[in-house]
Design a protein around this motif. Structure first.
Motif, PDB file in Angstrom:
ATOM      1  N   ALA A 159       0.895  -1.168   0.000  1.00 13.65           N
ATOM      2  CA  ALA A 159       0.000   0.000   0.000  1.00 13.65           C
ATOM      3  C   ALA A 159       0.926   1.209   0.000  1.00 13.65           C
ATOM      4  O   ALA A 159       2.104   1.083   0.354  1.00 13.65           O
ATOM      5  N   TYR A 160       0.421   2.365  -0.422  1.00  8.92           N
ATOM      6  CA  TYR A 160       1.264   3.561  -0.406  1.00  8.92           C
ATOM      7  C   TYR A 160       0.843   4.493   0.724  1.00  8.92           C
ATOM      8  O   TYR A 160      -0.345   4.687   0.980  1.00  8.92           O
ATOM      9  N   CYS A 161       1.856   5.097   1.356  1.00 10.20           N
ATOM     10  CA  CYS A 161       1.595   6.089   2.397  1.00 10.20           C
ATOM     11  C   CYS A 161       1.382   7.446   1.724  1.00 10.20           C
ATOM     12  O   CYS A 161       2.139   7.800   0.804  1.00 10.20           O
ATOM     13  N   TYR A 163       2.149  10.246   2.754  1.00 14.50           N
ATOM     14  CA  TYR A 163       3.267  11.165   2.975  1.00 14.50           C
ATOM     15  C   TYR A 163       4.568  10.672   2.358  1.00 14.50           C
ATOM     16  O   TYR A 163       5.622  11.247   2.598  1.00 14.50           O
ATOM     17  N   CYS A 164       4.515   9.609   1.566  1.00 12.20           N
ATOM     18  CA  CYS A 164       5.745   8.926   1.122  1.00 12.20           C
ATOM     19  C   CYS A 164       6.773   9.890   0.520  1.00 12.20           C
ATOM     20  O   CYS A 164       6.468  10.630  -0.405  1.00 12.20           O
ATOM     21  N   PHE A 170       6.666   5.895  -7.765  1.00 17.01           N
ATOM     22  CA  PHE A 170       5.435   5.152  -8.032  1.00 17.01           C
ATOM     23  C   PHE A 170       4.524   5.803  -9.069  1.00 17.01           C
ATOM     24  O   PHE A 170       3.449   5.299  -9.331  1.00 17.01           O
ATOM     25  N   TYR A 241       1.562  -3.452   6.394  1.00 17.96           N
ATOM     26  CA  TYR A 241       0.589  -3.444   5.293  1.00 17.96           C
ATOM     27  C   TYR A 241       0.196  -4.834   4.783  1.00 17.96           C
ATOM     28  O   TYR A 241      -0.846  -4.994   4.161  1.00 17.96           O
ATOM     29  N   HIS A 274       8.877  -0.276   9.042  1.00 20.57           N
ATOM     30  CA  HIS A 274       8.231   1.035   9.079  1.00 20.57           C
ATOM     31  C   HIS A 274       6.827   0.865   9.675  1.00 20.57           C
ATOM     32  O   HIS A 274       5.982   0.197   9.083  1.00 20.57           O
TER      33      HIS A 274
HETATM   34  S1  SF4 Z   1       6.828   5.452   2.813  1.00 21.47           S
HETATM   35 FE1  SF4 Z   1       7.716   3.424   2.384  1.00 21.47          FE
HETATM   36  S2  SF4 Z   1       5.988   1.978   2.554  1.00 21.47           S
HETATM   37 FE2  SF4 Z   1       5.116   4.035   2.417  1.00 21.47          FE
HETATM   38  S3  SF4 Z   1       4.710   4.231   0.240  1.00 21.47           S
HETATM   39 FE3  SF4 Z   1       6.713   5.130   0.608  1.00 21.47          FE
HETATM   40  S4  SF4 Z   1       8.192   3.492   0.191  1.00 21.47           S
HETATM   41 FE4  SF4 Z   1       6.142   2.541   0.410  1.00 21.47          FE
END
Ligand code: SF4
Length: 458
Positions: A159-161, A163-164, A170, A241, A274
């Motif tokens: 899944a994507y955060c 705040y990544c 991506f 996740y 994380h």
């Molecule tokens: S912070 Fe880490 S886990 Fe979250 S989307 Fe970005 S790379 Fe993926």
């Protein structure tokens, strides 16, 4: 095209089947959170610019839908309408509403992305090393002893955060991606650089790779000629996740045997987990995944950024560190949100970050106090805020470098003038000095801002 993505289904697993949700499902999922038609359109506009992906476990087991859209796990994965400048969101929302072509939406999204500092801390320009006369893409060598590898097949996450800081990996912008599939060139580089003692395999999330692919990146690190590699780190959010990855996925056991092989080679294996919020630690499946990883001999160290509206209070961090220690993990870092993407939306001032860190630190036992922070991963290195104090009548931040491009600066304390609104290193001004220790002497340019050059060790 980032705007519309297809559902990606993995093969049926021993437990729940992995099902990814993408931008295509945003309207349906945000309706479940009770958003109006107009708000859902704005969220889809943000989802056209920044990556969105979540999965059935996060949706069904982690998010508290009764509390959405304020639920912290909802906010962790779902775009928020006000994450980007209102004019940008309105412009793309209008395009979506009038059924504009994918090309038009993509063009508008690209323009917004380019204003979001897609690669902070000079990652694309400063840290890519050379092998021979050629650059080595998908590798970063910022500090002498540590090399980062970005495996090509590991540049996505379960899944994507929202705040990544690696969001640029991506989206549909090939020029912004860092990745390599050429492991033999990476090994050639490592053989020549005997000062490297630690390799971090990162992404995205390397644990998105199945065991056979992961093996292609890990096993070569164990070969003769690389005895100077003392530790292998894997950066991952899979425990939060998709913990099934270590328990019930078809290749869970094969993956754990691979971890055991790294350890049997005499190296340390550090699983850099994380976790953003204590809720991610609650499902029993996570405890079982942690137990199985630890049983291989790997050490799990935990880290996360401090994010406004998701985990910006001391009780959340204190609870998270205590739960992690109870489960056998080692709290490692609290990061300051980086200067990229929607930083303005998620950032907490350095003053508040220090206050939250120190209040949480005071709540926990010595076993949790392995954690470091709040730390900024900035261009010159990792800068830690040690305190706010007054010296000779001047209010200052007390800082030190946990890591530095110039190893002589590691651990050296320095000061910045107090600024209650500062949220990043670039907002600070030096105190009691004309410049920060990591800034070049104007007489001596280009100084530390030039790319580091690590000469191969004999
Ligand atoms: S912070 Fe880490 S886990 Fe979250 S989307 Fe970005 S790379 Fe993926």
């Amino acid at each position: 095209m980032t705007v519309i993505r297809q559902t990606v289904s993995a093969p049926p697993a021993g437990g729940r089947r992995f099902r990814a949700y993408t931008a295509k499902h945003l309207d349906e999922l945000t309706a479940r959170a009770g958003l109006s038609h107009e708000d859902r359109l704005a969220v889809r506009a943000v989802g056209a610019v920044l990556p969105f992906r979540t999965n059935s476990y996060v949706v069904e087991d982690l998010i508290d839908w009764a509390a959405a859209p304020d639920d912290p796990i909802y906010r962790l994965v779902f775009p928020q309408a006000d994450m980007l400048p209102a004019d940008d969101v309105r412009g793309i929302a209008d395009l979506l509403a009038c059924g504009a072509s994918d090309v038009d939406i993509s063009t508008a999204a690209h323009e917004v992305r380019m204003r979001l500092n897609p690669h902070p801390a000079g990652q694309l320009a400063l840290n890519i090393p050379d092998l021979g006369d050629e650059p080595l893409p998908g590798v970063q060598h910022k500090y002498p002893e540590t090399v980062l590898i970005f495996p090509k097949q590991g540049q996505t996450c379960h899944a994507y955060c929202t705040y990544c800081f690696r969001w640029a990996q991506f989206v549909d912008e090939p020029d912004l991606k860092m990745a390599t599939a050429d492991i033999s060139r990476v090994m050639d580089y490592l053989r020549q650089h005997r000062e490297v003692t630690s390799v971090l395999v990162t992404g995205g999330d390397p644990m998105i790779m199945g065991a056979p692919v992961l093996r292609r990146y890990l096993e070569p690190l164990l070969e003769p000629g690389l005895e100077h590699i003392e530790s292998v780190r894997i950066g991952s959010k899979a425990l939060a996740y998709w913990p099934q990855r270590f328990v019930s996925d078809p290749d869970a056991d094969e993956t754990l045997r691979l971890f055991e092989r790294v350890i049997a080679s005499g190296r340390a294996l550090a699983f850099m987990a994380h976790f953003s919020h204590p809720r991610e630690l609650e499902p029993p499946l996570v405890a079982e995944a942690v137990r199985r990883i630890r049983a291989t001999g790997a050490v799990i160290r935990t880290q996360a950024p401090l994010i406004r509206t998701i985990n910006d209070d001391p009780a959340t961090w204190g609870a998270m560190w205590r739960a992690q220690v109870r489960m056998g993990m080692v709290p490692y870092y609290m990061f300051v949100e980086r200067d990229t993407g929607p930083q303005d939306y998620f950032a907490v001032s350095l003053t508040r970050a220090y206050g939250i860190y120190s209040a949480a630190y005071r709540q926990v036992s010595g076993l949790c106090r392995t954690v470091r922070g709040p730390s900024m991963s900035a261009t010159p290195g990792k800068v830690c805020i040690d305190g706010i104090t007054e010296i000779a009548g001047q209010k200052v931040f007390v800082l030190h470098m946990i890591q530095a491009r110039d190893p002589d600066l590691v651990g050296k304390p320095f000061f910045a003038r107090y600024d209650p609104d500062a949220a990043w290193l670039s907002d600070l001004e030096p105190a009691f000095a004309a410049r920060f220790p990591f800034e070049p002497d104007p007489e001596d340019l280009p100084g530390l801002w030039a790319p580091p050059v690590f000469e191969p060790a004999g």
